[in-house]
Design an enzyme around this catalytic site. Sequence first.
Site, PDB file in Angstrom:
ATOM      1  N   CYS A  70       0.829  -1.204   0.000  1.00 42.74           N
ATOM      2  CA  CYS A  70       0.000   0.000   0.000  1.00 42.74           C
ATOM      3  C   CYS A  70       0.859   1.249   0.000  1.00 42.74           C
ATOM      4  O   CYS A  70       2.054   1.214   0.280  1.00 42.74           O
ATOM      5  CB  CYS A  70      -0.892   0.049   1.247  1.00 42.74           C
ATOM      6  N   ASP A  93      24.731  34.829  -9.481  1.00 45.93           N
ATOM      7  CA  ASP A  93      23.673  35.282 -10.368  1.00 45.93           C
ATOM      8  C   ASP A  93      23.202  36.672  -9.938  1.00 45.93           C
ATOM      9  O   ASP A  93      22.982  36.946  -8.761  1.00 45.93           O
ATOM     10  CB  ASP A  93      22.508  34.285 -10.310  1.00 45.93           C
TER      11      ASP A  93
END
Length: 508
Positions: A32, A451
């Site tokens: 399950c 950046d």
Amino acid sequence: MDFWQRYRAIDARDTRFDGQFFTAVRSTGIYCRPSCPARTPKAENVTFYETSAAAHEAGYRACKRCLPEAVPGTPAWNLRSDIAGRAMRLINDGVITREGVDGLAHRLGYSARHLNRILSHELGASPLSLARASRAQTARTLLVSTDMLLADVAFASGFNSVRQFNDTIGEVFAMTPTALRATGAKTGLRRGDGVSEATPSALTLNLPYREPFDPGIFDFLAVRAVPGIESADTSADGTRSYARTLRLPRGNASFSVSFNPESRGKPLQLTVNALDLHDLPALLSRVRRLFDLDADPQAIDDALAIDPRLSGRIPAIPGIRVPGAVDPQELLIRAMIGQQITVAAARTALTQLSDAGSPAGVGGPGLDRLFPTAAELAEHGRALLRGPRRRIDSIVSAAEAMATGTLDFDYGDDVESLGRKLLPLPGVGPWTVGYVAMRVLGAPDILLANDAAVRNGLKVLPSGAGLSADFREVSPWRSYATMHLWRAAAKPVAVRPARTAAGVGTHA
């Protein structure tokens, strides 16, 4: 996680762990998902498996109540950079179906025998068993959410014959394909899905994901969309959509993904407008990677919220995603073009470059071209690109290397091997490698510190006095911190999450 941590998760029926491990119960012979509503089994009857394939190998069948194959994939394949994680990314992309176990082993640099030994030890299943489980999951999705003919489902899922398809569905689910399809009607999964009447050739289905889901990823893709190859739109009712053309192993394809955060159930809907059905598993894998649908956003947000610089943003923008890539070679070119220029300038350059691409022949309205191949870029790049000669030479050189096979990288690389391959290229530095790793590999722990947009985002955040400049406190989720910093550079946190634009910086 140890045994008892997992056991507490299944006792609490915690949906956050669905797809991250599977619970097999010896007394019933089934396995399950962690959130299965059935009564919690006794601990002495429970065995946990990393993959559904391992549970299959051990003789267990899928639970008919919780449908463990219907959950999002495990985020571990991106988090893990070992052979098992790299192999699973390639298996999900359909490499075994196209090239066999020998092809997979060759891509990873191992013999087939040694790879089989590694995966059996790490994941509890052989490469073929893992591929079979992936096919079964794709087949289940198509059976319960579409009206495709069973034979079409079989081949679209990667099976070589209808008989092999029937046998596998019976072994995995203890049901016939027809009976499994009926479960979709009972649970309402097929409502609104299937083949579109307006577009008979279109295939529509819902993509599972873990909530929360931040729709800002649509904005990220929209501001970078190259006309003719990609399109993005926000309708009056708030529905976001993104569409594009792309090449797949057997042919060209086009797709669109739509999402409305106000709709019931918040479905993320994929519509495939043109496709060779054999390419469907690869397309599904790449779309899931593009939208980072196998992430565990709750775990990521919990980790990011520990950092005072980010803690105020998490409640306002829950479930932020790191956009992936549908084509590794294309992403490298886009990254190289986007270095040290704005997103708008990069989009202009890419639009000019797209003239080298061939007609798509499969796209919807406004989608008539494919992104140029490496060979097309090598041949026409110099005539179409504008800017410093050294920069143009670098881009064309990379295209030539990819076209001749001198440069070969894909989803099966890790950050280290990617760096070894890319850094020798002229014009490629650590920023480019990091950006490609984030988007191609789904590497979760990349901070693009140099950046420009990241630096601008830092100026917007609260002071980080006493904290590390590289955000090591939130490792291994620094790629998601990068996304928050890009977003912070573009919009203040007070803006409603569904309306924020993607971060603007030197990334394309």
